[in-house]
Enzyme design. Sequence first.
Site, PDB file in Angstrom:
ATOM      1  N   PHE A  73     109.539  97.153  47.522  1.00  0.00           N
ATOM      2  CA  PHE A  73     109.473  97.837  46.241  1.00  0.00           C
ATOM      3  C   PHE A  73     110.442  99.014  46.294  1.00  0.00           C
ATOM      4  O   PHE A  73     110.074 100.081  46.763  1.00  0.00           O
ATOM      5  CB  PHE A  73     108.032  98.330  46.062  1.00  0.00           C
ATOM      6  CG  PHE A  73     107.606  98.477  44.644  1.00  0.00           C
ATOM      7  CD1 PHE A  73     108.028  97.603  43.678  1.00  0.00           C
ATOM      8  CD2 PHE A  73     106.739  99.497  44.268  1.00  0.00           C
ATOM      9  CE1 PHE A  73     107.609  97.730  42.353  1.00  0.00           C
ATOM     10  CE2 PHE A  73     106.314  99.643  42.957  1.00  0.00           C
ATOM     11  CZ  PHE A  73     106.746  98.756  41.996  1.00  0.00           C
ATOM     12  N   TYR A 234      92.153 109.863  60.379  1.00  0.00           N
ATOM     13  CA  TYR A 234      92.746 108.524  60.382  1.00  0.00           C
ATOM     14  C   TYR A 234      91.698 107.444  60.670  1.00  0.00           C
ATOM     15  O   TYR A 234      91.177 106.818  59.764  1.00  0.00           O
ATOM     16  CB  TYR A 234      93.940 108.438  61.359  1.00  0.00           C
ATOM     17  CG  TYR A 234      94.809 107.258  60.983  1.00  0.00           C
ATOM     18  CD1 TYR A 234      95.967 107.418  60.230  1.00  0.00           C
ATOM     19  CD2 TYR A 234      94.418 105.958  61.309  1.00  0.00           C
ATOM     20  CE1 TYR A 234      96.704 106.313  59.821  1.00  0.00           C
ATOM     21  CE2 TYR A 234      95.148 104.853  60.906  1.00  0.00           C
ATOM     22  CZ  TYR A 234      96.299 105.043  60.171  1.00  0.00           C
ATOM     23  OH  TYR A 234      97.019 103.954  59.753  1.00  0.00           O
TER      24      TYR A 234
HETATM   25  P1  NAD Z   1     106.830 102.556  55.191  1.00  0.00           P
HETATM   26  O1  NAD Z   1     106.464 103.483  54.098  1.00  0.00           O
HETATM   27  O2  NAD Z   1     108.027 102.880  56.019  1.00  0.00           O
HETATM   28  O3  NAD Z   1     107.074 101.067  54.610  1.00  0.00           O
HETATM   29  C1  NAD Z   1     106.311 100.532  53.578  1.00  0.00           C
HETATM   30  C2  NAD Z   1     106.981  99.296  53.011  1.00  0.00           C
HETATM   31  O4  NAD Z   1     106.115  98.780  51.983  1.00  0.00           O
HETATM   32  C3  NAD Z   1     108.340  99.541  52.333  1.00  0.00           C
HETATM   33  O5  NAD Z   1     109.204  98.450  52.590  1.00  0.00           O
HETATM   34  C4  NAD Z   1     107.997  99.538  50.843  1.00  0.00           C
HETATM   35  O6  NAD Z   1     109.070  99.102  49.986  1.00  0.00           O
HETATM   36  C5  NAD Z   1     106.901  98.516  50.834  1.00  0.00           C
HETATM   37  N1  NAD Z   1     106.032  98.592  49.650  1.00  0.00           N
HETATM   38  C6  NAD Z   1     105.261  99.635  49.220  1.00  0.00           C
HETATM   39  N2  NAD Z   1     104.618  99.284  48.079  1.00  0.00           N
HETATM   40  C7  NAD Z   1     104.980  98.004  47.802  1.00  0.00           C
HETATM   41  C8  NAD Z   1     104.664  97.094  46.775  1.00  0.00           C
HETATM   42  N3  NAD Z   1     103.802  97.406  45.796  1.00  0.00           N
HETATM   43  N4  NAD Z   1     105.269  95.883  46.776  1.00  0.00           N
HETATM   44  C9  NAD Z   1     106.159  95.535  47.762  1.00  0.00           C
HETATM   45  N5  NAD Z   1     106.470  96.343  48.788  1.00  0.00           N
HETATM   46  C10 NAD Z   1     105.885  97.566  48.793  1.00  0.00           C
HETATM   47  O7  NAD Z   1     105.511 102.376  56.074  1.00  0.00           O
HETATM   48  P2  NAD Z   1     105.210 102.110  57.620  1.00  0.00           P
HETATM   49  O8  NAD Z   1     104.818 103.386  58.234  1.00  0.00           O
HETATM   50  O9  NAD Z   1     106.234 101.264  58.231  1.00  0.00           O
HETATM   51  O10 NAD Z   1     103.853 101.272  57.466  1.00  0.00           O
HETATM   52  C11 NAD Z   1     103.780  99.868  57.507  1.00  0.00           C
HETATM   53  C12 NAD Z   1     102.460  99.471  58.144  1.00  0.00           C
HETATM   54  O11 NAD Z   1     102.446  99.945  59.494  1.00  0.00           O
HETATM   55  C13 NAD Z   1     101.227 100.074  57.454  1.00  0.00           C
HETATM   56  O12 NAD Z   1     100.176  99.150  57.480  1.00  0.00           O
HETATM   57  C14 NAD Z   1     100.906 101.259  58.360  1.00  0.00           C
HETATM   58  O13 NAD Z   1      99.549 101.644  58.275  1.00  0.00           O
HETATM   59  C15 NAD Z   1     101.232 100.662  59.706  1.00  0.00           C
HETATM   60  N6  NAD Z   1     101.432 101.629  60.815  1.00  0.00           N
HETATM   61  C16 NAD Z   1     102.228 102.719  60.683  1.00  0.00           C
HETATM   62  C17 NAD Z   1     102.339 103.626  61.734  1.00  0.00           C
HETATM   63  C18 NAD Z   1     103.211 104.862  61.632  1.00  0.00           C
HETATM   64  O14 NAD Z   1     103.045 105.761  62.448  1.00  0.00           O
HETATM   65  N7  NAD Z   1     104.122 104.926  60.714  1.00  0.00           N
HETATM   66  C19 NAD Z   1     101.685 103.390  62.951  1.00  0.00           C
HETATM   67  C20 NAD Z   1     100.912 102.243  63.077  1.00  0.00           C
HETATM   68  C21 NAD Z   1     100.789 101.368  61.992  1.00  0.00           C
END
Ligand code: NAD
Length: 394
Positions: A73, A234
């Site tokens: 998105f 968290y």
């Molecule tokens: P991020 O914000 O970097 O990426 C989110 C992605 O989701 C982006 O590509 C965005 O375009 C997409 N997105 C958002 N809304 C959307 C929609 N309605 N339709 C289509 N795409 C959509 O996030 P991230 O930190 O990489 O998180 C990804 C996953 O990893 C999550 O489940 C998060 O909880 C998990 N996670 C993150 C961490 C951290 O420290 N960042 C650690 C462990 C797990």
Amino acid sequence: MIIQPKTRGFICTTAHPEGCAQQVRQQIDYIQAQKKLSGPVNVLVVGASTGYGLASRITAAFGAGANTIGVFFDKPAEGARTASAGWYNSAALERAAEEQGLKSHSIVGDAFSDEIKSKTIELIKAEYGQVDLVVYSVASPRRTHPVTGETFSSVIKPVGEAYSNKTVNFHTGEVTQTTIEPATDDEVRQTIAVMGGEDWGMWIDQLSAAGVLADGAITVAYSYIGPEVTHPIYKEGTIGQAKIDLEKTAIALNEKLQASGGHAYVSVNKALVTQSSSAIPVVPLYISALYRVMKDKDLHENTIEQMYRLFSEHLYSEKGADEGHLIRIDDWEMREDVQEEVMKRWAAIETDTIDELADLVGYREDFFNLFGFQTAGVDYEADTDPAVDIKHLV
Ligand code: NAD
């Protein structure tokens, strides 16, 4: 135009196309310097443009030579407004994939909608036949339910009682005490609806019903657990409730996929600077301390190193994935010696000691890198066209 960062709290409203492209190139270079992966072949990444989803797509494409479809998105540039970072990242990824003869397509739109799911299924049928890996990496503040039409908002709050701890304004380095009031029952419900497993389940069910999931297909979504100091905000907070729901979904999906030799996993990843994690109170301060300790111990990883480890040691390893539905690639973060040192520092961190005890400089750099800024090799004084097309956009 000259593109500079414009920040508002934990949001940066501009992004640099050259810087984002350079960040993507660095991730590709890292992956191509590793041993080639034995799979997957055709991959769908939902939430593919930034953070863990982008690194997953790069790992699959450039580490295994897989064909990839990315759903995300993001917004293109409009007039003087730059595109979002995920747009530029995906444009760079599509260019590199084409140069290396890899097939790939990008779909921009709301992954929660039936429309985007159907569009993706049609694309798979027309171009790929079937997919054998589905990565679900969406992080969003809102979701509109495709059946009821209700729009849910997610909140990051403790559950049950208020939570107080230290937090940092990572732009200024000021450490303050913050108190976050507990979520209401309805806020918990809405956060589960946005960040829980329902939409992941809908994707897998619809892909399966359309016959575009290959036998033996794997699906993985991401979670975080973290140390006790962040548990109230968290693991035991609203987001943690959503992650419990995600794990339940993994168990249910695993049962369905196992009939054809497939698996569903939740991979517990390391805390890293992404657009989503920088919005969580307390967490940026914890990440800064963690970075310092992990860098000192030569254990630091970024999203790309984490994803290479996920693919090479778990999803596509002779060892196979872990028993059960949980994969732990947060193992280095959670190592006893790492956590002990982080907690020792945590107790002593104040505004005047933060630079000595934590890696706020590294945090800030990673934050600006997310938007393509502070990246070596990029001329930020150069006139830059913000309008960039994404090849193979469906
Ligand atoms: P991020 O914000 O970097 O990426 C989110 C992605 O989701 C982006 O590509 C965005 O375009 C997409 N997105 C958002 N809304 C959307 C929609 N309605 N339709 C289509 N795409 C959509 O996030 P991230 O930190 O990489 O998180 C990804 C996953 O990893 C999550 O489940 C998060 O909880 C998990 N996670 C993150 C961490 C951290 O420290 N960042 C650690 C462990 C797990």
